[in-house]
Design a protein around this motif. Sequence first.
Motif, PDB file in Angstrom:
ATOM      1  N   PRO A 115       0.734  -1.437   0.236  1.00  0.00           N
ATOM      2  CA  PRO A 115       0.484   0.383   0.488  1.00  0.00           C
ATOM      3  C   PRO A 115       0.584   1.432   0.401  1.00  0.00           C
ATOM      4  CG  PRO A 115      -0.981  -1.312   1.385  1.00  0.00           C
ATOM      5  CD  PRO A 115       0.116  -2.113   1.351  1.00  0.00           C
ATOM      6  N   ALA A 116       1.837   1.589   0.278  1.00  0.00           N
ATOM      7  CA  ALA A 116       2.762   2.151   0.504  1.00  0.00           C
ATOM      8  C   ALA A 116       3.391   2.816  -1.190  1.00  0.00           C
ATOM      9  CB  ALA A 116       4.424   1.885   1.590  1.00  0.00           C
ATOM     10  N   ALA A 117       3.457   2.210  -1.732  1.00  0.00           N
ATOM     11  CA  ALA A 117       3.874   1.880  -2.414  1.00  0.00           C
ATOM     12  C   ALA A 117       3.429   3.061  -3.963  1.00  0.00           C
ATOM     13  CB  ALA A 117       4.703   0.884  -3.522  1.00  0.00           C
ATOM     14  N   ALA A 118       1.750   2.196  -3.858  1.00  0.00           N
ATOM     15  CA  ALA A 118       0.686   2.551  -3.910  1.00  0.00           C
ATOM     16  C   ALA A 118       0.057   3.565  -3.514  1.00  0.00           C
ATOM     17  CB  ALA A 118      -0.820   1.569  -3.451  1.00  0.00           C
ATOM     18  N   ARG A 119       0.456   4.523  -2.069  1.00  0.00           N
ATOM     19  CA  ARG A 119       0.441   5.735  -2.251  1.00  0.00           C
ATOM     20  C   ARG A 119       1.522   5.941  -3.015  1.00  0.00           C
ATOM     21  NH1 ARG A 119      -2.310   8.036   2.061  1.00  0.00           N
ATOM     22  NH2 ARG A 119      -1.811   9.973   2.722  1.00  0.00           N
ATOM     23  N   GLU A 120       2.627   5.935  -2.670  1.00  0.00           N
ATOM     24  CA  GLU A 120       4.018   7.092  -3.244  1.00  0.00           C
ATOM     25  C   GLU A 120       3.299   7.057  -5.141  1.00  0.00           C
ATOM     26  OE1 GLU A 120       7.392   4.859  -3.170  1.00  0.00           O
ATOM     27  OE2 GLU A 120       8.858   6.878  -4.198  1.00  0.00           O
ATOM     28  N   TRP A 121       2.945   6.114  -5.614  1.00  0.00           N
ATOM     29  CA  TRP A 121       2.314   6.217  -6.942  1.00  0.00           C
ATOM     30  C   TRP A 121       2.141   7.416  -6.995  1.00  0.00           C
ATOM     31  CZ3 TRP A 121       4.637   5.801 -11.440  1.00  0.00           C
ATOM     32  CH2 TRP A 121       3.409   5.678 -12.330  1.00  0.00           C
ATOM     33  N   GLY A 122       0.393   7.031  -6.042  1.00  0.00           N
ATOM     34  CA  GLY A 122      -0.394   8.340  -6.537  1.00  0.00           C
ATOM     35  C   GLY A 122      -0.582   9.471  -5.587  1.00  0.00           C
ATOM     36  N   ASP A 123       0.128   9.609  -4.329  1.00  0.00           N
ATOM     37  CA  ASP A 123       0.166  10.809  -4.134  1.00  0.00           C
ATOM     38  C   ASP A 123       1.290  11.810  -4.371  1.00  0.00           C
ATOM     39  OD1 ASP A 123      -0.315  12.030  -0.406  1.00  0.00           O
ATOM     40  OD2 ASP A 123      -1.264  13.168  -2.580  1.00  0.00           O
ATOM     41  N   ASN A 124       1.322  12.140  -5.467  1.00  0.00           N
ATOM     42  CA  ASN A 124       2.054  13.428  -6.166  1.00  0.00           C
ATOM     43  C   ASN A 124       1.338  14.682  -7.137  1.00  0.00           C
ATOM     44  OD1 ASN A 124       1.757  12.260  -8.611  1.00  0.00           O
ATOM     45  ND2 ASN A 124       2.543  10.761  -8.110  1.00  0.00           N
ATOM     46  N   ASP A 125       1.974  15.524  -7.199  1.00  0.00           N
ATOM     47  CA  ASP A 125       1.610  16.320  -7.935  1.00  0.00           C
ATOM     48  C   ASP A 125       1.207  16.288  -9.620  1.00  0.00           C
ATOM     49  OD1 ASP A 125       4.362  18.369  -6.787  1.00  0.00           O
ATOM     50  OD2 ASP A 125       2.519  17.723  -5.924  1.00  0.00           O
ATOM     51  N   ALA A 126       2.394  15.292 -10.341  1.00  0.00           N
ATOM     52  CA  ALA A 126       2.088  14.595 -11.700  1.00  0.00           C
ATOM     53  C   ALA A 126       0.048  14.259 -11.806  1.00  0.00           C
ATOM     54  CB  ALA A 126       2.387  13.509 -11.802  1.00  0.00           C
ATOM     55  N   ASN A 127      -0.144  13.173 -10.678  1.00  0.00           N
ATOM     56  CA  ASN A 127      -1.545  12.916 -10.705  1.00  0.00           C
ATOM     57  C   ASN A 127      -2.270  14.275 -10.623  1.00  0.00           C
ATOM     58  OD1 ASN A 127      -3.197  10.923 -10.213  1.00  0.00           O
ATOM     59  ND2 ASN A 127      -3.024  10.713  -7.845  1.00  0.00           N
ATOM     60  N   ARG A 128      -2.418  15.172  -9.546  1.00  0.00           N
ATOM     61  CA  ARG A 128      -3.260  15.907  -8.869  1.00  0.00           C
ATOM     62  C   ARG A 128      -3.472  16.710 -10.224  1.00  0.00           C
ATOM     63  NH1 ARG A 128      -0.230  15.320  -3.699  1.00  0.00           N
ATOM     64  NH2 ARG A 128       1.116  16.728  -4.447  1.00  0.00           N
ATOM     65  N   THR A 129      -2.167  17.190 -11.312  1.00  0.00           N
ATOM     66  CA  THR A 129      -2.227  18.148 -11.655  1.00  0.00           C
ATOM     67  C   THR A 129      -3.104  17.710 -12.880  1.00  0.00           C
ATOM     68  OG1 THR A 129       0.578  19.128 -12.133  1.00  0.00           O
ATOM     69  CG2 THR A 129      -1.057  19.209 -13.716  1.00  0.00           C
ATOM     70  N   LEU A 130      -2.710  16.140 -14.017  1.00  0.00           N
ATOM     71  CA  LEU A 130      -4.115  15.498 -14.405  1.00  0.00           C
ATOM     72  C   LEU A 130      -5.203  15.777 -13.795  1.00  0.00           C
ATOM     73  CD1 LEU A 130      -4.227  13.531 -16.660  1.00  0.00           C
ATOM     74  CD2 LEU A 130      -3.422  11.711 -15.176  1.00  0.00           C
ATOM     75  N   ARG A 131      -5.723  15.930 -12.978  1.00  0.00           N
ATOM     76  CA  ARG A 131      -6.738  15.582 -12.442  1.00  0.00           C
ATOM     77  C   ARG A 131      -7.887  17.044 -12.124  1.00  0.00           C
ATOM     78  NH1 ARG A 131      -9.712  13.382  -8.233  1.00  0.00           N
ATOM     79  NH2 ARG A 131     -10.987  15.272  -8.811  1.00  0.00           N
ATOM     80  N   SER A 132      -6.649  17.778 -11.992  1.00  0.00           N
ATOM     81  CA  SER A 132      -6.683  19.527 -12.214  1.00  0.00           C
ATOM     82  C   SER A 132      -7.000  19.746 -13.825  1.00  0.00           C
ATOM     83  CB  SER A 132      -5.766  20.652 -12.018  1.00  0.00           C
ATOM     84  OG  SER A 132      -6.187  21.862 -12.235  1.00  0.00           O
ATOM     85  N   LYS A 133      -6.133  19.642 -14.266  1.00  0.00           N
ATOM     86  CA  LYS A 133      -6.783  19.182 -16.532  1.00  0.00           C
ATOM     87  C   LYS A 133      -8.349  18.593 -16.625  1.00  0.00           C
ATOM     88  CE  LYS A 133      -1.666  20.173 -17.491  1.00  0.00           C
ATOM     89  NZ  LYS A 133      -0.941  19.237 -18.352  1.00  0.00           N
ATOM     90  N   LEU A 134      -8.209  17.780 -15.979  1.00  0.00           N
ATOM     91  CA  LEU A 134      -9.726  16.648 -15.915  1.00  0.00           C
ATOM     92  C   LEU A 134     -10.674  17.579 -15.949  1.00  0.00           C
ATOM     93  CD1 LEU A 134      -8.862  12.545 -15.018  1.00  0.00           C
ATOM     94  CD2 LEU A 134      -8.910  14.627 -17.777  1.00  0.00           C
ATOM     95  N   ASN A 135     -10.584  17.989 -14.361  1.00  0.00           N
ATOM     96  CA  ASN A 135     -11.556  19.559 -13.821  1.00  0.00           C
ATOM     97  C   ASN A 135     -12.201  20.100 -15.101  1.00  0.00           C
ATOM     98  OD1 ASN A 135     -11.992  17.630 -12.034  1.00  0.00           O
ATOM     99  ND2 ASN A 135     -11.178  18.171 -10.695  1.00  0.00           N
ATOM    100  N   SER A 136     -11.117  21.295 -15.522  1.00  0.00           N
ATOM    101  CA  SER A 136     -10.513  21.810 -16.068  1.00  0.00           C
ATOM    102  C   SER A 136     -12.039  21.360 -17.679  1.00  0.00           C
ATOM    103  CB  SER A 136      -9.374  22.964 -16.815  1.00  0.00           C
ATOM    104  OG  SER A 136      -9.701  23.838 -17.528  1.00  0.00           O
TER     105      SER A 136
END
Length: 565
Positions: free
Chosen positions: A163-184
């Motif tokens: 789970p720690a490896a999954a969290r490290e992969w998912g909880d980062n700026d690239a993920n948040r940037t992609l979410r922000s672009k999808l919302n836009s």
Amino acid sequence: MDAAALGSGLNAGTKLFKKFVQFARGADTLSVAEKVYSIAGFLAIVTTFLLVMSVQTVRLQTTYRHMHATSAEAAINVGRINALIYAIVMESRGIYMSGDRGAMKQFADGLVRRNRELAEAVKGMERTVGDDDAEQIATFRRRIAQFIDFRQELVRRGLEISPAAAREWGDNDANRTLRSKLNSDLETLERIYRQRASNADELANENRYAAAYLFMLGLVALVLAGLNVVVMRSSVVGALAEITQATDRIADGDVKSQVPHLGRHDEIGHLARAVQHFRDAVARIFELEELELGTAQARDAARTERDNFNDKYQAKKWQLSAAINSMPQGLVMLDGKANVVAMNANYRRMYNLPETIQAGSTTLEEILQHRVKSGLFNGDVAKYVAAVLDRIARREPAANEVALNDGRTIKIYERPMDGGGWVSVHEDVTEQRQRERILERMERFLATIIENVTEGIIAKDARNHRYVFVNKAAEQMIGMSRGEIIGKTARELFSAEAAELIERRDQQLLTQKQQLEPIIDTIDNPTRGRRVISARRVQVGGAGEESHMFVTMVEDRTEKMVAAA
């Protein structure tokens, strides 16, 4: 020559115009053809405009419906995609927060399923792509693909690493940037579809104006049609009626009656003068004798036709009677008032009807009264007849079963007939229902025995080798519920070694037909470890039959073997 033709056309037009002016002042200068053709010409012009406006209205309506439908469907897809993205994020957080892989598995499965649904939803948006959102959809599709791949990798890391490896992969700026672009992207698409809906509303307004024009043109067409009716009635229909009456009088022998409208100069006047010539001709011939001869011939022909029709009617009646009497079921036909039109012999025998009850002179109520007296009907006769009349009026088919006092069960099918009648078919299903009850009782008896024996019983389909039944004892031996076993093969449940052994025993059973002597095998149980079992096998049915099955009776001898050792 062209100049002469042009001059001739101008003269004809001038004369026609003068005729119209004189007609408007009250003079009867126009012929019937000129009146009708003029009104028809104006009506054709108005109809042409009406057709053009109708086509325009249909085009606007079609465009409006398409724009409205695509904007609505696209808005629904945007909402669904937004919800799926949120659900995927929630499943990702579940993976982060899971303490072990067993708990993480359910979130991972949910995330994978949501990924598939998201991909299908984005693919569904292609049906609504237009010029206004094609570029945005292409960008959005690429980002969704990145989002899906990103979450797939997150699942892999969570399940295969931690789970720690999954969290490290998912909880980062690239993920948040992609979410922000999808919302836009979603906000941009929502604005596009709102604008598309607004454009559709503007088309609806244009369509209302077109409808108003259609109404005005239709009103003009209606006025012209009314004018045509008035002209035809005053100038043609009324005059023709008077001439027709004069013609009838002449045909009746009144050759001295006057023919009206002889002074008119149009087609009606020509017709009136033709009728006058006819009257003069009738006065000069001996039509009475010819008329009498013709009448006698017509009378003879009518009698012959009547006889032929009667013969055909009798033949059809006999064929119908033979057909309904050959039916194995009872049949009765009613008219709209529940009078009996026809009944066959099986219906009479079924309810023991006397000879006094005959089709054509009996009502359904009289039949029911007789059944009450003979003990074959217990209900309220008046209510039953009222219900039948209600179904006849509503032309509502019905099917039901009734139990007679003598133990018989009758299946009744009721259907409406063309012309307002009703047909009811009665079938004695007593033996069929008795066999069904016996079969049901036997099935429950066998199921109870099989379910409660101590020996495990396992059945599989011989065609695909999938398990179709296990009893409670077999569930305990295997260590799985029947829901986990049924529908699967041995290779899906056991190890490769154990599956090969089971398949080899199945092949032996196909060759030997039955294996009633117990065979001792050692097999790896996926839940209970290595077990010693004793099995007897039988076949049910044969190759090629749908009921072809292998039935195995299993006894776990592991504990006995250990005790003996």
